[in-house]
Design a protein around this motif. Sequence first.
Motif, mmCIF file in Angstrom:
data_model
loop_
_atom_site.group_PDB
_atom_site.id
_atom_site.type_symbol
_atom_site.label_atom_id
_atom_site.label_comp_id
_atom_site.label_asym_id
_atom_site.label_seq_id
_atom_site.Cartn_x
_atom_site.Cartn_y
_atom_site.Cartn_z
ATOM 1 N N THR A 280 -0.621 4.565 -3.945
ATOM 2 C CA THR A 280 -0.155 5.424 -2.862
ATOM 3 C C THR A 280 -0.703 4.951 -1.526
ATOM 4 O O THR A 280 -1.888 4.646 -1.406
ATOM 5 C CB THR A 280 -0.606 6.888 -3.084
ATOM 6 O OG1 THR A 280 -0.119 7.349 -4.346
ATOM 7 C CG2 THR A 280 -0.084 7.798 -1.976
ATOM 8 N N ALA B 179 2.797 7.692 -10.758
ATOM 9 C CA ALA B 179 2.019 8.922 -10.566
ATOM 10 C C ALA B 179 2.093 9.811 -11.799
ATOM 11 O O ALA B 179 1.151 10.551 -12.093
ATOM 12 C CB ALA B 179 2.543 9.690 -9.349
ATOM 13 N N PRO C 280 3.809 7.458 -2.601
ATOM 14 C CA PRO C 280 3.361 7.170 -3.964
ATOM 15 C C PRO C 280 4.477 6.441 -4.712
ATOM 16 O O PRO C 280 5.550 6.202 -4.151
ATOM 17 C CB PRO C 280 3.112 8.567 -4.543
ATOM 18 C CG PRO C 280 4.045 9.464 -3.781
ATOM 19 C CD PRO C 280 4.304 8.819 -2.430
ATOM 20 N N SER D 295 -0.517 5.834 -9.854
ATOM 21 C CA SER D 295 0.252 5.516 -8.653
ATOM 22 C C SER D 295 -0.543 4.623 -7.707
ATOM 23 O O SER D 295 -1.767 4.711 -7.618
ATOM 24 C CB SER D 295 0.634 6.800 -7.905
ATOM 25 O OG SER D 295 1.286 6.502 -6.691
ATOM 26 N N PHE E 176 -4.360 12.528 -3.285
ATOM 27 C CA PHE E 176 -3.575 11.476 -3.935
ATOM 28 C C PHE E 176 -4.405 10.613 -4.871
ATOM 29 O O PHE E 176 -3.838 9.909 -5.727
ATOM 30 C CB PHE E 176 -2.841 10.638 -2.883
ATOM 31 C CG PHE E 176 -1.667 11.352 -2.286
ATOM 32 C CD1 PHE E 176 -0.493 11.517 -3.002
ATOM 33 C CD2 PHE E 176 -1.745 11.914 -1.022
ATOM 34 C CE1 PHE E 176 0.583 12.208 -2.480
ATOM 35 C CE2 PHE E 176 -0.678 12.608 -0.477
ATOM 36 C CZ PHE E 176 0.494 12.758 -1.215
ATOM 37 N N ILE F 17 -3.833 11.030 -8.620
ATOM 38 C CA ILE F 17 -2.724 10.382 -9.334
ATOM 39 C C ILE F 17 -2.798 8.863 -9.254
ATOM 40 O O ILE F 17 -1.844 8.166 -9.605
ATOM 41 C CB ILE F 17 -1.350 10.861 -8.803
ATOM 42 C CG1 ILE F 17 -1.213 10.603 -7.295
ATOM 43 C CG2 ILE F 17 -1.118 12.318 -9.138
ATOM 44 C CD1 ILE F 17 0.202 10.792 -6.763
#
Length: 281
Positions: A131, A124, A120, A129, A151, A154
Amino acid sequence: MKKITFIGAGSMAEAIISGLVAQQVVDPKNINVTNKSNEARLASLNEKYGVTGTRNIQEAMKESDVVLLAVKPKDMLATMQSIQPYITTEMMLVSVAAGVHTVSLEGIAAKEVAVIRAMPNTSATVGQSATAISTNAYTTAEQRQTAITLFETIGSVVVVEEEQLDAVTGLSGSGPAYLYYLVEAMEKSAQDLGLDAGTAKQLIIQTMLGAAEMLKHSTKSPATLRKEVTSPGGTTEAGLKVLQNYEVDQAFIACIEEATAQSKRMGKQISDQLAQYAVPR
């Protein structure tokens, strides 16, 4: 995800915890967090998000589906050795430590356990983010989807081969710093031209946001979008000619290539160090 344990309680761990709780992906009571020694930090996360902070690693990892390793690369060996007795083949290990290869984590775990590496970036902390993740041979399709879901709380997620993560590190992992560097220059020029700091900041941020949205939603290439802004003999053309004379595009290419090369060098050094601690199975 029924239960997730965070090993490490820094800013990246908090960003992910915040996303998981805000989007109700995991019930806070099923999120455990532990760290090396900072009990005040664990208490703060408990108060803010309702998660469980504990110094007992065995208890923290008990019945966990996901163990997220949010520690610095230099601390990974000690971390893995401390949790190794409690790792089971039903768990999924997720590492956000740059340069630590899945084979190194497998070797220290000494089990056929799913390992996912994630890269990331610092955006984030505001849920934006970019990622990239890669998986090892023991990761099931369901576990990979779990990591993607994790993930996505974020920001956006792409799946790549592990050998591509160095390029990801050089591009998007370090990418926010390149853009901040550009903004520093834009702010300096605005100051030199007589704009006050507050006005300049507002204009720069909105310009970057607007350009990002255009790139996100338009089917046109960046080159086409650039040409559409550039009128012959106009101000944009004059500015772009200066950038071209200074070969700014080549500087950015060299910047990303060097960051990628450094990621490879760091990864090899870390992998070589960890290899000697692999546990025979």
